[in-house]
Enzyme design. Sequence first.
Site, PDB file in Angstrom:
ATOM      1  N   GLY A   1      97.574  98.131  62.690  1.00 25.44           N
ATOM      2  CA  GLY A   1      98.852  98.311  61.934  1.00 25.44           C
ATOM      3  C   GLY A   1      98.888  97.041  61.181  1.00 25.44           C
TER       4      GLY A   1
ATOM      5  N   ASP B   1      97.335  97.396  72.556  1.00 26.03           N
ATOM      6  CA  ASP B   1      98.545  98.071  72.636  1.00 26.03           C
ATOM      7  C   ASP B   1      98.168  99.554  72.330  1.00 26.03           C
ATOM      8  OD1 ASP B   1      98.450  97.369  69.817  1.00 26.03           O
ATOM      9  OD2 ASP B   1     100.524  97.321  69.642  1.00 26.03           O
TER      10      ASP B   1
ATOM     11  N   GLU C   1      92.308  92.950  69.845  1.00 24.00           N
ATOM     12  CA  GLU C   1      93.721  92.327  69.637  1.00 24.00           C
ATOM     13  C   GLU C   1      93.730  90.880  70.648  1.00 24.00           C
ATOM     14  OE1 GLU C   1      94.788  96.395  68.719  1.00 24.00           O
ATOM     15  OE2 GLU C   1      93.398  95.295  70.338  1.00 24.00           O
TER      16      GLU C   1
END
Length: 387
Positions: free
Chosen positions: A99, A178, A170
């Site tokens: 992302g 996620d 992450e």
Amino acid sequence: MQKQEIKKLLNFRLRSLTRVQSVLQHLHMSKHTNADAEVLLEKSGCAGIITLNRPKALNALNLPMIRQIYPQLKKWEQDAETSLVIIKGAGGKAFCAGGDIRAVTEAGKVGDKLSQDFFKEEYILNNAIGTCQKPYVALIDGITMGGGVGLSVHGRFRVATEKTLFAMPETAIGLFPDVGGGYFLPRLKGKLGWYLALSGFRLKGRDLQKAGIATHFVESEKLPVLEKDLVSLKTPSVEDVADVLNSYHLKSQDGEEKQFILAEHMEKISSLFDANSVEEVMHNLQQDGSPFALKQLEILKKMSPTSLKITFRQLREGAKMSLQEVLVMEYRLSQACMKCHDFYEGVRAVLIERDQNPKWKPATLEEITEEFLDSCFKPLGSNDLKL
């Protein structure tokens, strides 16, 4: 009279030529705009094709891209002329490297709504992929991390190549794995999911298929022909799509004879990561004392203690949940992380200044209370994710 007729004819031809030029100019502009678009959405044969088109940014996923992909996916799902959906990345280096975390970081710092909207709409898209009624084929050629995993792993078919590089990194940036990581990771064999989630270990090529993350392995150079064969199918069933993918998978020899990269450590991973807390995992690794265990201990000590604690509980809870329940839980966690020091510090140290020297707060696992963890998992009332 004849002169007038000739004049009329010439005028008509001139007007026609002008119209043709106008249409050609419009088509050229559309093509140019399309080529520059961050996502290309096109219909080819029986398939809807999504191309992530930010090669310079390794096809990192941002909110405008999500807002284009989601409605088109829903349209294709309802369209009788569309039998399958293919998603791929442009540029040859990455499927999707994650992302657009920098944009989220900047938004989170000033309380901008993007830090809510990005996660909310990304998870809604992840769920749409996981529940898609049409066969969904992700060609994960190149770097596939974080948000890129969310665009692929919940679909029915995931095709890895020798260029695929997978990770959920992450915990190194003060976040957690996620995009439905709480659903797919604890369902991998043994405690492999816990290991990948906590350590951010990278898998390459055929190892993704051996780990159960990819469904098929096909050499990168064969993907254009594979895609051509898929779009040429006539109203294919799931089985028809699977047959094409299986035939390519069986013909792909690259790395087939090699053992899974973690094969010799799987027994240790399953025993050492089989624990009731992160502290217990750390204790197990220390007690084991093997080179492999001590290396993992060193890696985990570099991660955000807050992220490790959140991730461990996320996977423990997620093992008992549906994908939808996991995504609701993860949205709560995303908003908790937006309020934490570690997310901004991790992004600074790893992605912005790149000094690889984050100063975590709290700095130790022991300082993180159960009350704080409970607050991260708490429902958000009217702000909860609705699927």
